[in-house]
Enzyme design. Structure first.
Site, PDB file in Angstrom:
ATOM      1  N   SER A 124       0.841  -1.191   0.000  1.00 38.94           N
ATOM      2  CA  SER A 124       0.000   0.000   0.000  1.00 38.94           C
ATOM      3  C   SER A 124       0.882   1.250   0.000  1.00 38.94           C
ATOM      4  O   SER A 124       1.692   1.435  -0.902  1.00 38.94           O
ATOM      5  CB  SER A 124      -0.964  -0.044   1.197  1.00 38.94           C
ATOM      6  OG  SER A 124      -1.989   0.902   1.045  1.00 38.94           O
ATOM      7  N   LYS A 161     -21.946  16.759   7.777  1.00 37.91           N
ATOM      8  CA  LYS A 161     -20.934  16.793   8.838  1.00 37.91           C
ATOM      9  C   LYS A 161     -20.884  15.518   9.674  1.00 37.91           C
ATOM     10  O   LYS A 161     -19.859  15.232  10.292  1.00 37.91           O
ATOM     11  CB  LYS A 161     -21.180  17.992   9.758  1.00 37.91           C
ATOM     12  CG  LYS A 161     -20.882  19.333   9.132  1.00 37.91           C
ATOM     13  CD  LYS A 161     -19.393  19.489   8.813  1.00 37.91           C
ATOM     14  CE  LYS A 161     -18.558  19.611  10.063  1.00 37.91           C
ATOM     15  NZ  LYS A 161     -17.139  19.848   9.766  1.00 37.91           N
TER      16      LYS A 161
END
Length: 300
Positions: A113, A165
């Site tokens: 990764s 949010k």
């Protein structure tokens, strides 16, 4: 007196043979160790994370060394933050161009990764046959705790300005539209990762679409797929390529407690240093567990 004592190890290090501080006419290959999870968050465990801030000075010392003929990157990382991976890799490429120095990366236990993102900053990549290489993908993880708080009669009070949010709040039921948003973000980051690998490796890649599924391979298989250029260790490859050069490890400045020869458990150290007590100690424990889990994905 205390400060003089703390500086003493640095003075001794500068005199060790093969170090950057040694005088002489022999060419030098600085070795920079990039070991740990890639994260913007600091950790009380010495050198347990890689980020742009921690790597900056070490990379500058390596590329700015006298008589440098190449820089070796010893990569041992299961990945982490894509942004920090890109920032460190960009810095490596910038310094390589500025000093006109070739860069060789050596995958150790794992370069997966973000760890492989870092390796791709090198002009050439080498691995041990047993190294774990690849994982060109993006992952997100978390917990769903809404059932937990309901069981104990805990009321979640959340107030936001802006409907997005509270996306993926672990204490609220998961929403399909939030998952779709996350997958779109992952796809965008995955495309950027793919572009970086393709740009750096070019026609050396032979694995096709298989390379970008998030799969990992041994170093031996990674060579067949074009993810690495050869098999070998830093010492074996560099001594053959630069037989007259001295290999000089370049290390960052150790944390204060480590320089004093003191070790503290990762879970307890944050509270001890900040006065946060049990709360910070618990956060340190979670951080240490998260780092351990990231390595464990690759059997380490």
């Amino acid at each position: 007196m205390l400060m003089d004592a703390l500086r003493l190890p640095d003075r001794l290090t500068s005199r060790l043979p093969g170090r950057l501080g040694e005088k002489g006419d022999a060419p030098v290959v600085p070795l920079v160790r990039l070991h740990g999870v890639i994260s913007p968050q600091p950790t009380p465990v010495p050198r347990a994370v890689i980020n742009a801030a921690s790597a900056e000075k070490v990379l500058e010392r390596a590329f700015g060394a006298e008589r440098v003929v190449a820089v070796g990157l010893l990569v041992n990382s299961p990945g982490g933050s894509p942004t920090q991976s890109a920032l460190v890799a960009d810095r490596i490429r910038g310094l390589a161009a500025e000093h006109e120095v070739p860069v060789l990366a050596f995958c150790e236990d794992v370069a997966a990764s973000g760890g492989y993102w870092l390796a791709c900053a090198a002009d050439e990549i080498y691995a041990h046959p047993t190294s774990i290489v690849g994982s060109i993908g993006v992952i997100s993880s978390g917990f769903g705790l809404e059932g937990f708080i309901q069981r104990f009669g805990i009321e979640r009070r959340l107030h936001t300005a802006g409907k997005s949010k509270s996306r993926l709040d672990p204490f609220l039921p998961e929403k399909e539209e939030d998952v779709a948003w996350l997958r779109g973000l992952q796809d965008e980051l995955h495309d950027l990762f793919r572009q970086w690998v393709t740009e750096r490796r070019g026609d050396r890649l032979t694995g096709g679409e298989e390379l970008f599924t998030g799969e990992v391979w041994t170093g031996a298989r990674a060579l067949e797929l074009g993810l690495v250029d050869g098999l070998g260790t830093a010492r074996s490859v560099l001594t053959e390529r630069f037989p007259d050069a001295k290999l000089a490890p370049v290390e960052g400045r150790k944390p204060l407690l480590a320089r004093l020869g003191l070790n503290a458990p990762a879970a307890a150290l944050p509270g001890a240093l900040t006065g946060g007590g049990a709360t910070d100690a618990a956060l340190g424990l979670v951080q240490a567990a998260d780092i351990r889990a990231t390595w464990a994905r690759y059997g380490l």
